[in-house]
Write a protein that holds these residues in place. Structure first.
Motif, PDB file in Angstrom:
ATOM      1  N   VAL A  82       0.845  -1.199   0.000  1.00 16.38           N
ATOM      2  CA  VAL A  82       0.000   0.000   0.000  1.00 16.38           C
ATOM      3  C   VAL A  82       0.879   1.248   0.000  1.00 16.38           C
ATOM      4  N   ASP A  83       1.918   1.255   0.833  1.00 13.66           N
ATOM      5  CA  ASP A  83       2.842   2.394   0.854  1.00 13.66           C
ATOM      6  C   ASP A  83       3.434   2.637  -0.538  1.00 13.66           C
ATOM      7  N   TYR A  84       3.874   1.571  -1.187  1.00 18.90           N
ATOM      8  CA  TYR A  84       4.484   1.695  -2.512  1.00 18.90           C
ATOM      9  C   TYR A  84       3.490   2.254  -3.529  1.00 18.90           C
ATOM     10  N   LEU A  85       2.271   1.718  -3.548  1.00 19.83           N
ATOM     11  CA  LEU A  85       1.289   2.155  -4.534  1.00 19.83           C
ATOM     12  C   LEU A  85       0.885   3.616  -4.323  1.00 19.83           C
ATOM     13  N   CYS A  86       0.787   4.037  -3.071  1.00 22.21           N
ATOM     14  CA  CYS A  86       0.430   5.432  -2.798  1.00 22.21           C
ATOM     15  C   CYS A  86       1.569   6.378  -3.182  1.00 22.21           C
ATOM     16  N   ARG A  87       2.808   5.951  -2.986  1.00 20.01           N
ATOM     17  CA  ARG A  87       3.960   6.783  -3.357  1.00 20.01           C
ATOM     18  C   ARG A  87       4.109   6.904  -4.861  1.00 20.01           C
ATOM     19  N   SER A  88       3.768   5.831  -5.575  1.00 20.04           N
ATOM     20  CA  SER A  88       4.090   5.769  -7.001  1.00 20.04           C
ATOM     21  C   SER A  88       2.928   6.170  -7.917  1.00 20.04           C
ATOM     22  N   GLY A  89       1.770   6.465  -7.356  1.00 26.73           N
ATOM     23  CA  GLY A  89       0.634   6.847  -8.196  1.00 26.73           C
ATOM     24  C   GLY A  89      -0.642   6.983  -7.394  1.00 26.73           C
ATOM     25  N   GLU A  90      -1.758   6.806  -8.055  1.00 27.39           N
ATOM     26  CA  GLU A  90      -3.063   6.915  -7.392  1.00 27.39           C
ATOM     27  C   GLU A  90      -3.210   5.854  -6.305  1.00 27.39           C
ATOM     28  N   PRO A  91      -3.759   6.206  -5.126  1.00 30.42           N
ATOM     29  CA  PRO A  91      -3.940   5.231  -4.053  1.00 30.42           C
ATOM     30  C   PRO A  91      -4.789   4.043  -4.520  1.00 30.42           C
ATOM     31  N   PRO A  92      -4.543   2.860  -3.968  1.00 33.17           N
ATOM     32  CA  PRO A  92      -5.207   1.654  -4.471  1.00 33.17           C
ATOM     33  C   PRO A  92      -6.622   1.435  -3.932  1.00 33.17           C
ATOM     34  N   VAL A  93      -7.451   0.893  -4.809  1.00 33.61           N
ATOM     35  CA  VAL A  93      -8.737   0.304  -4.424  1.00 33.61           C
ATOM     36  C   VAL A  93      -8.458  -1.173  -4.129  1.00 33.61           C
ATOM     37  N   TYR A  94      -9.048  -1.707  -3.071  1.00 34.38           N
ATOM     38  CA  TYR A  94      -8.766  -3.091  -2.666  1.00 34.38           C
ATOM     39  C   TYR A  94      -9.825  -4.044  -3.214  1.00 34.38           C
ATOM     40  N   PHE A  95      -9.387  -5.061  -3.960  1.00 33.29           N
ATOM     41  CA  PHE A  95     -10.280  -6.071  -4.541  1.00 33.29           C
ATOM     42  C   PHE A  95     -10.199  -7.314  -3.645  1.00 33.29           C
ATOM     43  N   ASP A  96     -11.281  -7.572  -2.918  1.00 27.96           N
ATOM     44  CA  ASP A  96     -11.284  -8.643  -1.910  1.00 27.96           C
ATOM     45  C   ASP A  96     -11.782  -9.960  -2.497  1.00 27.96           C
ATOM     46  N   ILE A  97     -11.531 -11.053  -1.757  1.00 29.33           N
ATOM     47  CA  ILE A  97     -12.009 -12.389  -2.125  1.00 29.33           C
ATOM     48  C   ILE A  97     -12.842 -12.952  -0.975  1.00 29.33           C
ATOM     49  N   PRO A  98     -13.581 -14.040  -1.211  1.00 28.55           N
ATOM     50  CA  PRO A  98     -14.262 -14.702  -0.097  1.00 28.55           C
ATOM     51  C   PRO A  98     -13.266 -15.041   1.015  1.00 28.55           C
TER      52      PRO A  98
END
Length: 340
Positions: A172-188
């Motif tokens: 999460v830290d990496y994705l926020c630093r490198s671009g738009e913050p992430p949306v989380y795709f969950d599983i059962p």
């Protein structure tokens, strides 16, 4: 032509040793005198005799076998773990017996009963989790030393697995630093890994001052993650799109389906300026480096997980199962590839 011997008694008589001495040799060749060992080994080279180790094991209170139970050997994650555990056990002088539960409660309980009937010394188990028959596995833990790996059931049974709090926080830290913050795709939530990863995502986003956004239908119990990733991604794209341009998937298998659906819609996945979508995930599944583009992910430490699982079990065996090993959580490593 090699000499033929039908029984251990016949073979012992032919090489001039007693049957108990021969049995002792097959248990541990170094336990007999060098001259006796040479006599037996010379006789083996000139004979077609092979001891029936399975029958010999059944006559013992415990065998030199270790049970390994996983949800499925078709998943390369579990295949990799089983392969590493098998080789480590063989190096330690144990014979691995692998059983797949095929994501079935009934087959997992049957696997537990089978392991008991084979008189194994201990077992390494990746339980189903939500659908596990707790009574069947609890009965097993009371009979022999057990170590859970990948995920666990509540209680004091030793466990070796991934540090989901560390791994998800890192990506999460990496994705926020490198671009738009992430949306989380969950599983059962089939086992403890799923809610732990979700909790870490929410906590990490809040720590960074970002709004957590979670997508994905988690109601149906299924291990068919590629399919649900594809179908749910297709549905969201057909109904107006996604709530963000960076998707963090609960695991790599889900990401495979997400990326396939994006491709079918003509969307370009990657971290370059001309891309429509960034996709990242978790596990470093053995096929993740071969997706197109290659998948950015958190690499679980397969070698350490397999090694620590076996070491923990062997420690329990050395202590006759009386030692209580701690729960071990291993940090994962960020692997940056082209997808995010």
């Amino acid at each position: 032509m090699p000499m033929t011997h039908k029984t251990m008694q016949d073979f012992a008589r032919s090489c001039g040793v007693s049957r108990p001495t021969l049995s002792k040799y097959f248990d541990d060749p170094t336990s007999v005198k060098p001259a006796t060992r040479k006599r037996i080994e010379d006789a083996l080279r000139s004979s077609d005799y092979q001891p029936n180790l399975f029958a010999r094991n059944l006559n013992r209170k415990r065998t030199r076998s270790i049970g390994i139970v996983v949800p499925t050997v078709a998943d390369p994650f579990y295949s990799e773990m089983v392969s590493r555990i098998e080789l480590r056990l063989r190096d330690e002088g144990y014979w691995p017996i692998v059983i797949s539960s095929h994501a079935s409660t009934e087959l997992e309980a049957e696997a537990a009963r089978t392991i008991l009937s084979l008189k194994v010394s201990g077992a390494l188990i990746a339980p189903l989790g939500l659908r596990s028959d707790h009574r069947a596995l609890e009965k097993l833990t009371q009979a022999i030393p057990i170590v859970y790996f990948d995920t666990y059931l509540e209680g004091g049974t030793p466990f070796v697995g991934n540090n989901n709090s560390q791994s998800v926080s890192t990506i999460v830290d990496y994705l926020c630093r490198s671009g738009e913050p992430p949306v989380y795709f969950d599983i059962p939530h089939v086992n403890h890994n799923s809610p732990e990863r979700l909790d870490s995502y929410v906590t990490s986003m809040k720590r960074l001052g970002q709004e957590p956004i979670v997508i994905g239908d988690i109601k149906a119990y299924t291990w068919d993650f590629e399919r649900i990733g594809y179908e749910q991604m297709e549905k969201m794209l057909s109904q107006g799109g996604l709530p963000g341009k960076t998707i963090l998937c609960n695991n790599d298998r889900l990401a495979f389906g997400v990326m396939a659906a994006a491709f079918s819609r003509g969307l370009k996945v990657g971290r370059k300026a001309d891309c429509d979508l960034r996709v990242a995930a978790h596990d470093d599944h053995p096929l993740s480096r071969y997706t197109c583009p290659a998948l950015t992910t958190m690499a679980q430490d397969f070698a350490a997980m397999a090694g620590r699982s076996v070491e923990t079990l062997l420690a329990l065996l050395d202590e006759d199962g009386t030692a209580v090993a701690p729960k071990v959580r291993l940090d994962a490593t960020l692997v940056m590839r082209q997808s995010a």
